[in-house]
Enzyme design. Structure first.
Site, mmCIF file in Angstrom:
data_model
loop_
_atom_site.group_PDB
_atom_site.id
_atom_site.type_symbol
_atom_site.label_atom_id
_atom_site.label_comp_id
_atom_site.label_asym_id
_atom_site.label_seq_id
_atom_site.Cartn_x
_atom_site.Cartn_y
_atom_site.Cartn_z
ATOM 1 N N ARG A 36 0.828 -1.213 0.000
ATOM 2 C CA ARG A 36 0.000 0.000 0.000
ATOM 3 C C ARG A 36 0.864 1.264 0.000
ATOM 4 O O ARG A 36 0.476 2.279 -0.579
ATOM 5 C CB ARG A 36 -0.934 -0.002 1.206
ATOM 6 C CG ARG A 36 -2.059 -0.986 1.005
ATOM 7 C CD ARG A 36 -3.011 -0.988 2.162
ATOM 8 N NE ARG A 36 -4.216 -1.698 1.784
ATOM 9 C CZ ARG A 36 -5.153 -2.091 2.639
ATOM 10 N NH1 ARG A 36 -5.010 -1.831 3.916
ATOM 11 N NH2 ARG A 36 -6.219 -2.724 2.218
ATOM 12 N N LYS A 197 -20.917 -14.277 1.964
ATOM 13 C CA LYS A 197 -22.062 -13.416 2.305
ATOM 14 C C LYS A 197 -22.898 -13.001 1.110
ATOM 15 O O LYS A 197 -22.576 -12.056 0.406
ATOM 16 C CB LYS A 197 -21.554 -12.177 3.059
ATOM 17 C CG LYS A 197 -21.151 -12.507 4.482
ATOM 18 C CD LYS A 197 -20.499 -11.327 5.160
ATOM 19 C CE LYS A 197 -19.108 -11.639 5.650
ATOM 20 N NZ LYS A 197 -17.999 -11.255 4.837
ATOM 21 N N GLY A 350 -9.480 -8.227 -1.347
ATOM 22 C CA GLY A 350 -9.984 -9.176 -0.360
ATOM 23 C C GLY A 350 -9.542 -10.596 -0.652
ATOM 24 O O GLY A 350 -8.480 -10.817 -1.237
ATOM 25 N N GLY A 373 -13.704 -3.404 0.014
ATOM 26 C CA GLY A 373 -15.034 -2.791 0.034
ATOM 27 C C GLY A 373 -15.251 -1.830 -1.125
ATOM 28 O O GLY A 373 -16.330 -1.794 -1.730
HETATM 29 P P1 AMP Z 1 -16.620 -13.102 1.388
HETATM 30 O O1 AMP Z 1 -15.939 -12.224 2.377
HETATM 31 O O2 AMP Z 1 -18.112 -13.002 1.411
HETATM 32 O O3 AMP Z 1 -16.051 -12.947 -0.024
HETATM 33 O O4 AMP Z 1 -16.323 -14.585 1.837
HETATM 34 C C1 AMP Z 1 -15.044 -15.179 1.842
HETATM 35 C C2 AMP Z 1 -15.135 -16.425 2.678
HETATM 36 O O5 AMP Z 1 -16.097 -17.288 2.115
HETATM 37 C C3 AMP Z 1 -13.864 -17.231 2.788
HETATM 38 O O6 AMP Z 1 -13.397 -17.148 4.102
HETATM 39 C C4 AMP Z 1 -14.307 -18.655 2.454
HETATM 40 O O7 AMP Z 1 -13.804 -19.624 3.329
HETATM 41 C C5 AMP Z 1 -15.804 -18.567 2.595
HETATM 42 N N1 AMP Z 1 -16.508 -19.614 1.843
HETATM 43 C C6 AMP Z 1 -16.377 -19.921 0.553
HETATM 44 N N2 AMP Z 1 -17.131 -20.983 0.247
HETATM 45 C C7 AMP Z 1 -17.765 -21.370 1.381
HETATM 46 C C8 AMP Z 1 -18.679 -22.427 1.707
HETATM 47 N N3 AMP Z 1 -19.073 -23.294 0.792
HETATM 48 N N4 AMP Z 1 -19.115 -22.516 2.968
HETATM 49 C C9 AMP Z 1 -18.682 -21.621 3.895
HETATM 50 N N5 AMP Z 1 -17.843 -20.618 3.657
HETATM 51 C C10 AMP Z 1 -17.371 -20.489 2.406
#
Ligand code: AMP
Length: 393
Positions: A36, A197, A350, A373
């Site tokens: 960064r 999410k 991310g 974000g």
């Molecule tokens: P996000 O911040 O919404 O992009 O989510 C990222 C997270 O989603 C990572 O820590 C992954 O381990 C989790 N993830 C991906 N696939 C799955 C799944 N099938 N079940 C639970 N968590 C998941």
């Protein structure tokens, strides 16, 4: 509306108050990743080479309005000195006497770094008086902190009201590539969304259904779709509150003629870290007591073949629980396929960005965003407050 950039400002004998993103990862006082800081150098050097001086401001960690010595900008000043080869004047407060005196004594070619903005609670409140005090330090405001441009804080938003303003090179680069590509993609244009999410991704799905030819969905968020389509999802991640939104998205995809690809089989387990219970589903149905943790073999083949034909890809979110090595295969195969195409590939900041860099594929991607974000907001087609606040050309 086109925003002013550095090239629209005459910096001769001007003090440029620059919001940068120096929120670097620390191990004690050791900076473990200085990317960064490096990303801010083009903007800093441009101002210095054009007759100006530089007043840098950033937050670091979450001090929540209190002075916390471990979150001082001192280690950042040391690293910045090494990277620029110049002395860095460090103020020991944010908008107090020391910052004011050092700012007023600053001469062209010099760099001042003020203390952690979040030592003052008024920063995150976007307090007007605090924004005015920040503005008094300089003559021109430049926002180059892409990582916080989606926030309406005093240093990213409020301050712009009091000074002539421009976006820096990092924000300009992120906007040009992300917004430029989404609005004008070479086709076929494929979107890939994963992660946990669904609530954070619905708006992106909505936007991408307006522009993509194919939308690939995987990861934890895919099960709310599978449930809406009548599959059994066992104890996989599921967000009941988004079920109706998901149904609207399924209908929209059909109406728009966008190919929506969901997993056809899964790697399943009893928990996200429980590799010993690994099994494979033969279709999109998941048995009781198990959860989907990665995409299966059939799905990998399907996703990879579609990805390989793409000329433009944007991707956010892993397609499985990639932190557990046994459940990382799908994300790895998707990453390899994305890295192999001859076209424009963009990754949101991310998790998926970090995963691809860890896999050693980072240099095969056109652009990995520096802001988690903020890149999601751009994927949604929204304007960032930290950009909106800047003067128009
Ligand atoms: P996000 O911040 O919404 O992009 O989510 C990222 C997270 O989603 C990572 O820590 C992954 O381990 C989790 N993830 C991906 N696939 C799955 C799944 N099938 N079940 C639970 N968590 C998941």
């Amino acid at each position: 509306m086109e925003k002013k950039t550095l090239k629209d400002i005459d910096f001769t004998n001007k003090k440029a108050l620059i919001r940068v993103d120096f929120n670097v990862p620390l191990d004690g006082i050791k900076i473990t990743d200085d990317n960064r800081i490096k990303e801010s150098l083009p903007t800093i050097n441009y101002v210095l080479n054009n007759g100006g001086s530089v007043i840098l401001m950033s937050h670091l960690g979450r001090p929540d309005g209190k002075f916390i010595d471990e979150l001082s900008m001192r280690p950042v000043a040391s690293r910045l000195k090494e990277l620029t080869g110049k002395d860095i004047i460090l103020a020991n407060d944010v908008v107090g006497e020391d910052a004011k005196n050092k700012a007023s004594a600053l001469r062209p070619g010099e760099i001042l770094l003020i203390e952690n903005l979040r030592f003052d609670a008024r920063e995150e409140e976007n307090n007007e008086e605090f924004a005015r005090l920040l503005a008094k330090l300089g003559d021109v405001y430049v926002n180059d902190a892409f990582g916080t441009a989606h926030r309406k804080h005093a240093s990213t938003y409020g301050v712009a009201k009091f000074l002539p303003s421009a976006v820096g090179f990092l924000i300009q680069k992120e906007l040009d590539i992300i917004v430029g590509t989404i609005n004008n993609p070479v086709r076929p244009f494929v979107g890939i969304l994963g992660g946990a999410k669904i609530s954070e991704k619905i708006m992106i799905i909505d936007k991408l259904l307006d522009t993509c030819d194919t939308l690939i969905l995987g990861g934890g968020m895919s099960y709310t779709f599978q449930k809406a389509m009548g599959y059994k999802i066992g104890k996989s991640l599921f967000d009941e509150s988004k079920l109706e939104d998901v149904k609207v998205m399924l209908k929209k995809a059909e109406e728009k003629g966008v190919q929506l690809l969901l997993p056809e089989d899964y790697v399943i387990a009893k928990g996200i870290f429980d590799a010993s219970s690994i099994k494979f589903s033969k279709d999109a149905n998941i048995e009781e007591g198990y959860m989907g943790v990665d995409i299966g073999k059939k799905t990998i083949d399907k996703f990879v073949s579609v990805i390989k034909q793409a000329k433009t890809i944007i991707w956010n979110g892993p397609v499985g629980v990639f932190e557990t090595p046994e459940f990382a295969v799908g994300t790895y195969e998707v990453a390899k396929a994305v890295a192999s195409i001859d076209g424009t590939t963009i990754l949101g900041g991310g998790d998926s960005g970090a995963a691809v860099i860890n896999m050693g594929l980072g240099d095969k991607i056109t652009h990995i965003s520096t802001g988690g974000g903020a890149s999601l907001k751009l994927f949604e087609g929204k304007e960032l407050p930290g950009v909106e606040a800047i003067q128009n050309k």
